[in-house]
Design a protein around this motif. Structure first.
Motif, PDB file in Angstrom:
ATOM      1  N   LEU A  17      -5.093 -10.245  -1.906  1.00 54.33           N
ATOM      2  CA  LEU A  17      -5.705  -9.040  -1.372  1.00 54.33           C
ATOM      3  C   LEU A  17      -6.321  -9.322  -0.002  1.00 54.33           C
ATOM      4  N   CYS A  18      -6.304  -8.315   0.823  1.00 57.18           N
ATOM      5  CA  CYS A  18      -6.909  -8.376   2.154  1.00 57.18           C
ATOM      6  C   CYS A  18      -8.375  -8.778   2.021  1.00 57.18           C
ATOM      7  N   LEU A  19      -8.816  -9.706   2.890  1.00 61.25           N
ATOM      8  CA  LEU A  19     -10.192 -10.200   2.795  1.00 61.25           C
ATOM      9  C   LEU A  19     -11.204  -9.166   3.272  1.00 61.25           C
ATOM     10  N   LEU A  20     -10.737  -8.167   3.996  1.00 56.22           N
ATOM     11  CA  LEU A  20     -11.674  -7.177   4.529  1.00 56.22           C
ATOM     12  C   LEU A  20     -11.797  -5.965   3.591  1.00 56.22           C
ATOM     13  N   CYS A  21     -10.691  -5.288   3.318  1.00 62.65           N
ATOM     14  CA  CYS A  21     -10.780  -4.080   2.480  1.00 62.65           C
ATOM     15  C   CYS A  21     -10.700  -4.433   0.992  1.00 62.65           C
ATOM     16  N   ARG A  22     -10.147  -5.597   0.685  1.00 61.97           N
ATOM     17  CA  ARG A  22      -9.956  -6.058  -0.694  1.00 61.97           C
ATOM     18  C   ARG A  22      -9.201  -5.029  -1.530  1.00 61.97           C
ATOM     19  N   TYR A  23      -8.329  -4.298  -0.885  1.00 62.73           N
ATOM     20  CA  TYR A  23      -7.577  -3.254  -1.579  1.00 62.73           C
ATOM     21  C   TYR A  23      -6.083  -3.446  -1.364  1.00 62.73           C
ATOM     22  N   ASN A  24      -5.689  -3.507  -0.087  1.00 57.81           N
ATOM     23  CA  ASN A  24      -4.272  -3.690   0.245  1.00 57.81           C
ATOM     24  C   ASN A  24      -3.874  -5.154   0.097  1.00 57.81           C
ATOM     25  N   GLN A  25      -2.578  -5.363  -0.114  1.00 57.92           N
ATOM     26  CA  GLN A  25      -2.077  -6.732  -0.198  1.00 57.92           C
ATOM     27  C   GLN A  25      -1.904  -7.324   1.198  1.00 57.92           C
ATOM     28  N   LEU A  32      -5.615 -10.760   6.553  1.00 58.53           N
ATOM     29  CA  LEU A  32      -5.869  -9.318   6.425  1.00 58.53           C
ATOM     30  C   LEU A  32      -4.580  -8.538   6.196  1.00 58.53           C
ATOM     31  N   CYS A  33      -4.734  -7.338   5.639  1.00 56.35           N
ATOM     32  CA  CYS A  33      -3.585  -6.454   5.466  1.00 56.35           C
ATOM     33  C   CYS A  33      -3.220  -5.839   6.828  1.00 56.35           C
ATOM     34  N   LEU A  34      -2.071  -5.208   6.874  1.00 53.51           N
ATOM     35  CA  LEU A  34      -1.611  -4.640   8.152  1.00 53.51           C
ATOM     36  C   LEU A  34      -2.538  -3.532   8.642  1.00 53.51           C
ATOM     37  N   ALA A  35      -3.060  -2.740   7.699  1.00 51.37           N
ATOM     38  CA  ALA A  35      -3.942  -1.631   8.088  1.00 51.37           C
ATOM     39  C   ALA A  35      -5.219  -2.155   8.739  1.00 51.37           C
ATOM     40  N   CYS A  36      -5.815  -3.213   8.151  1.00 51.71           N
ATOM     41  CA  CYS A  36      -7.039  -3.776   8.729  1.00 51.71           C
ATOM     42  C   CYS A  36      -6.748  -4.488  10.048  1.00 51.71           C
ATOM     43  N   GLN A  37      -5.627  -5.201  10.095  1.00 52.53           N
ATOM     44  CA  GLN A  37      -5.258  -5.875  11.347  1.00 52.53           C
ATOM     45  C   GLN A  37      -5.184  -4.893  12.505  1.00 52.53           C
TER      46      GLN A  37
END
Ligand SMILES: [Zn+2]
Length: 231
Positions: A17-25, A32-37
């Motif tokens: 899981l993304c270290l920031l949102c902990r929601y997306n893979q 981080l996930c692509l959305a957070c990046q």
């Protein structure tokens, strides 16, 4: 765990899981996930030996090079990330960002000449409270990806400064400059050292550490942080 097929296999059961949102893979190499990046601003400062990071140290400390992974602003996702790393009991954020950045820095020749990675120390009391030093976590990840050793204990932080409000700029600088002491001169003599911290703001902390490291003979200094605050 270096086998990509094995990682793919594991991710079927334990998605990273993304270290920031902990929601997306996220993928194995990416913290981080692509959305957070997409919400963060990478600096790409490492592509230039002289850049806005090194510019801030002109006349203060002679640097080989210096770089930061992201631009920092008070409203950005980078602040959330750094806040989680410092106060959210999430040391792995530092390690993962270090691994990811080390992977990027590996492409730049100047970073391959580094002999030793040194994190900016916390005061032991603060480190006990937090449970870890966030700069050391970042150094550990960089060390792993760059295959360059890191070492704690070379510098020591002496004073425990809880707040600096109410002091003028000169007092603050004096306060910081006397806060660090070089404990292991022999280990860094003749070496190219990468000094590592979480964020560059005024640069007073990094300057104070660098000035101490330069007490050892023939030391070259570079710097890396997770973020650089915009002026
Ligand atoms: Zn995310």
């Amino acid at each position: 765990m270096k086998n990509p097929w094995w990682n793919d296999f594991l991710s079927l059961f334990f998605p990273l899981l993304c270290l920031l949102c902990r929601y997306n893979q996220r993928t194995t190499n990416q913290p981080l996930c692509l959305a957070c990046q997409a919400k963060l601003s990478p600096t790409n400062l490492h592509l230039h030996h002289e850049n806005e990071f090194t510019d801030r140290f002109i006349g203060r400390v002679q640097l080989e090079t210096a770089t930061a992974l992201y631009y920092f602003s008070k409203t950005s996702k980078v602040q959330t990330l750094l806040h989680l790393l410092k106060y959210g009991d999430r040391p792995m954020i530092g390690v993962q960002l270090g691994r990811w950045y080390g992977y990027l820095l590996k492409e730049q020749a100047l970073f391959s000449t580094i002999d030793l990675i040194i994190p900016v120390p916390l005061h032991p009391k603060r480190e006990r409270q937090r449970g870890y030093n966030q700069s050391t976590q970042f150094a550990m990840g960089l060390s792993e990806a760059l295959n360059i050793p890191y070492k704690e204990g070379v510098l020591e932080r002496r004073m425990y400064t809880t707040t600096q409000t109410g002091k003028n700029r000169f007092d603050r600088l004096e306060n910081v400059l006397s806060a660090f002491q070089l404990k292991q001169k022999d280990i860094i003599a003749g070496k190219h050292v990468l000094l590592v911290d979480d964020v560059l703001t005024t640069g007073a902390t990094l300057e104070a550490c660098a000035l101490q490291l330069l007490e050892a003979p023939d030391v070259k200094i570079s710097m890396a942080t997770i973020a650089i605050a915009m002026n």
